[in-house]
Enzyme design. Sequence first.
Site, PDB file in Angstrom:
ATOM      1  CG  HIS A 113       1.474   7.067   0.358  1.00 49.03           C
ATOM      2  ND1 HIS A 113       0.464   7.804  -0.196  1.00 49.03           N
ATOM      3  CD2 HIS A 113       1.868   7.767   1.451  1.00 49.03           C
ATOM      4  CE1 HIS A 113       0.257   8.894   0.503  1.00 49.03           C
ATOM      5  NE2 HIS A 113       1.098   8.906   1.512  1.00 49.03           N
ATOM      6  CG  ASP A 128     -16.498 -10.746   4.309  1.00 48.03           C
ATOM      7  OD1 ASP A 128     -15.456 -11.360   4.613  1.00 48.03           O
ATOM      8  OD2 ASP A 128     -17.496 -10.718   5.043  1.00 48.03           O
ATOM      9  CE  LYS A 134      -2.013   6.297   2.656  1.00 52.19           C
ATOM     10  NZ  LYS A 134      -2.378   7.706   2.460  1.00 52.19           N
TER      11      LYS A 134
END
EC number: 2.7.8.5
Length: 524
Positions: free
Chosen positions: A218, A225, A220
């Site tokens: 889970h 770069d 995110k």
Amino acid sequence: MAAAAAAGPVFWRRLLGLLPGRPGLAALLGRLSDRLGRNRDRGRRRSPWLLLGPLLSPTVPQVTSPPCCLCPEGVHRFQWIRNLVPEFGVSSSHVRVLSSPAEFFELMKGQIKVAKRRVVMASLYLGTGPLEQELVDCLESTLEKSLQTKFPSDLKVSILLDFTRGSRGRKNSRTMLLPLLQRFPEQVRVSLFHTPNLRGLLRLLIPERFNETIGLQHIKVYLFDNNVILSGANLSDSYFTNRQDRYVFLQDCPEVADFFTELVGAVGDVSLQLRGDDTVQVAEGMVHPYKGDRAAYCQAANKRVMDVINSARTRQQMLHAQTFHSDSLWTQEDAAAAGDRRPAPDTWIYPLIQMKPFEIHIDEIVTETLLTEAERGAKVYLTTGYFNLTQAYMDLVLGTRAEYQILLASPEVNGFFGAKGVAGAIPAAYVHIEQQFYSEVCSLGQQERVQLQEYWRRGWTFHAKGARAAVPEVRGGVLRHLRAAESAREAMGEDGDSTDQELLLRTDRCWLEGRPSMVFPGLH
């Protein structure tokens, strides 16, 4: 019973003497001791001092630097967090808050197009619609350019998804990414995290979709770069159009980008590797997550992830010591002369990790401590699309003296509203939980201190999770901005064992004032 309650404060006060070098925990024990003395006759279902059980089990690193008047304002109040996770100092001018799904989507595409060195994307899943294909096409185009330039770049793309969610259906996240793996096998890596708890007969019997309740990847993180987007949003069309979430964009933050690259890489190493023929294999030298020995796999995964956290923490502590505790302190002019033209830090970032299968509970520890320390004068803003507090968090909200303003999803903006089958009853279940909680608030006469609001917007759904605490002693307050976990129960592993990342962001500047979208997304 009364004797046990009376002995509680004495017990904790004695513990204070055993905690040299742990000011955060010692302060917390002291506050709990005082609170226990005030509340011993309330007859609550759980005594508040029992909530400290999870806090005493981990070994917290010792403070390596003494308090110093040269440190930024309020930093010592939070130095105990620096002993758990790395602390990254950035300028608030490099922190940008996004307000809409469309802005999030366009920024990601733009960042992919100009990436030269690395693209790292960690999500629950990648959707299969035209907008998701547009994102994949951006990756493909950038990879092609990296090979056609006069001086070919060493661009690497690393994608981490959940195995069960990413494998759902005939057309899924895996099939969306296969063309990239087939065309750029040396530059693209796709890792699929498989929970070690879904194995054996259980794995054979539980059908698709339902198997996702056992545990998920889970995290995110969307990284390009040295620029990082941290959010709770998945890579799916609704999160690019009409599903409100929270997003913070960290620009030119190389240390933060390096950390999340290493973290996603570590979780990727203990995940299954997708190949160009749509099969998966274990990384060389790793234990298989569901065929191998569970204890051996979890131990290896714990070591791999904690090595990343501890090495980054050590690096950042050394940097802090050089910056604020060295005999020869550098000025901004010195830094500029050495080639570092970044402005001085006034905002501190603490990445909080929660991976229950691997016995990593950092987010749980920090969240409970911060909520316990929230006393009179503090104001805490919470927002969640799925209101489902654990009993420990419920006791903390009801047992402290801070003001709470909680924003919840109304049933109509719950992502499960109108769904077929059992899923269609989920919004009503959350309403029931909300009503139970508010009934307890009212029974304690705390409805002025703890207020609940519902988010509603026609044609939209609500997925934002996070909190902000305005602390009187620290100018600018604390912003616990990003939570990837769907609910407090999921974050603590009580609704399936997920791997999650959260972000604690503290600022000494007042750039948060007048920014309601930082607290309640969708408000401007």
